[in-house]
Design an enzyme around this catalytic site. Sequence first.
Site, PDB file in Angstrom:
ATOM      1  N   SER A  58       0.804  -1.220   0.000  1.00  0.00           N
ATOM      2  CA  SER A  58       0.000   0.000   0.000  1.00  0.00           C
ATOM      3  C   SER A  58       0.838   1.271   0.000  1.00  0.00           C
ATOM      4  O   SER A  58       0.317   2.348  -0.269  1.00  0.00           O
ATOM      5  CB  SER A  58      -0.940   0.013   1.217  1.00  0.00           C
ATOM      6  OG  SER A  58      -0.200  -0.100   2.421  1.00  0.00           O
ATOM      7  N   ASP A 289      -2.141   8.650   8.013  1.00  0.00           N
ATOM      8  CA  ASP A 289      -3.116   7.827   8.733  1.00  0.00           C
ATOM      9  C   ASP A 289      -2.490   6.907   9.771  1.00  0.00           C
ATOM     10  O   ASP A 289      -3.114   5.963  10.221  1.00  0.00           O
ATOM     11  CB  ASP A 289      -3.940   7.005   7.745  1.00  0.00           C
ATOM     12  CG  ASP A 289      -3.091   6.072   6.890  1.00  0.00           C
ATOM     13  OD1 ASP A 289      -1.867   5.966   7.144  1.00  0.00           O
ATOM     14  OD2 ASP A 289      -3.634   5.452   5.963  1.00  0.00           O
ATOM     15  N   HIS A 292       0.717   5.305   6.584  1.00  0.00           N
ATOM     16  CA  HIS A 292       1.176   5.884   5.331  1.00  0.00           C
ATOM     17  C   HIS A 292       1.467   7.373   5.511  1.00  0.00           C
ATOM     18  O   HIS A 292       0.919   8.018   6.400  1.00  0.00           O
ATOM     19  CB  HIS A 292       0.123   5.691   4.240  1.00  0.00           C
ATOM     20  CG  HIS A 292      -0.372   4.280   4.139  1.00  0.00           C
ATOM     21  ND1 HIS A 292      -1.529   3.854   4.764  1.00  0.00           N
ATOM     22  CD2 HIS A 292       0.143   3.200   3.509  1.00  0.00           C
ATOM     23  CE1 HIS A 292      -1.713   2.568   4.515  1.00  0.00           C
ATOM     24  NE2 HIS A 292      -0.718   2.142   3.769  1.00  0.00           N
TER      25      HIS A 292
END
Length: 319
Positions: A58, A289, A292
Amino acid sequence: MNKMRHFSFILLVLCSFITSLFANITTSTHQSVQTSLRNKGRSRITMQIEAIYQFGDSLSDTGNLVRETTRVKPAFARLPYGQTFFHRPTGRCSDGLLMVDYFEIKRKLENALVLMGEIGGNDYNLAFFQGKTLEQVYQLVPNVVQTIKYAVQEVIWLGATNIVVPGNFPIGCVPLYLVRFETNDKSKYDELQCLKDYNDFSKYHNELLIRAIQELQQEHPNVAIVYGDYYYALTWVIKHAPRLGFERGGSTKVCCAIGNNPYNYDLKKSCGSPGVPICEDPSKRISWDGIHMTQEGNKNVAIWLLKNSLPTLRTHFHP
């Protein structure tokens, strides 16, 4: 042999998913990225490449997971993800652009660059958050690094000649880890207020990875294989956060989060959940967050890499 063929097939399938890492960036957006970099007073660095193929998690996904999944869409498929740059969610795990978005691509040039990772982070995250000890997770590292080595060998077999293999980030500086493994023992923290034991773990992974890269380079002298120092890049950004324009506490406080702790982060209340606010200016914080980075965090790490890691690739570049 069958395992290697199966792995080749998996890589080919992954390549078919990566139609364009810049599919969501229009020409005007691309120009805006260039302007953003120039406004930071940095010289623009170009490489003779025509495409970037990145394998990873991600931290590097520009939207493939969201586009390919038929299940319930993840949180980063909706606002506030994407709010800063695109003003809509794109599947990127940030408020805007990722590091790879800042690696400029010029058309009609000769070569492709393959970014192999960051790989291994999710394996370690899963183990740590399942309650395994540091000693137990250390035992996973040789197998993870060997798998990365196999992956690099496979893309070489498929024709890649210019490869960057990123190392692991300093996970002891990530709010997710700082909250989960918080301790009153001050000796467990370094001068950046990161958890030393978990950063040492990242260093161990990176040391083994560098050895593997050196072995691969000896085995494939006609291929450029460069280590991407994600660890030092992020620690440099954290160390120089005030100079780079981040606010006081901006290197530790999470932007899209809520929490009664110095990190403004609650493990049970993720970004995008009801009642979770967003900081007034995401560009003033590094973490988006808790896992990230914000667009501004990604940009500054990318700038460091463009100045320090990719020039090493230039000296070995194979047209």
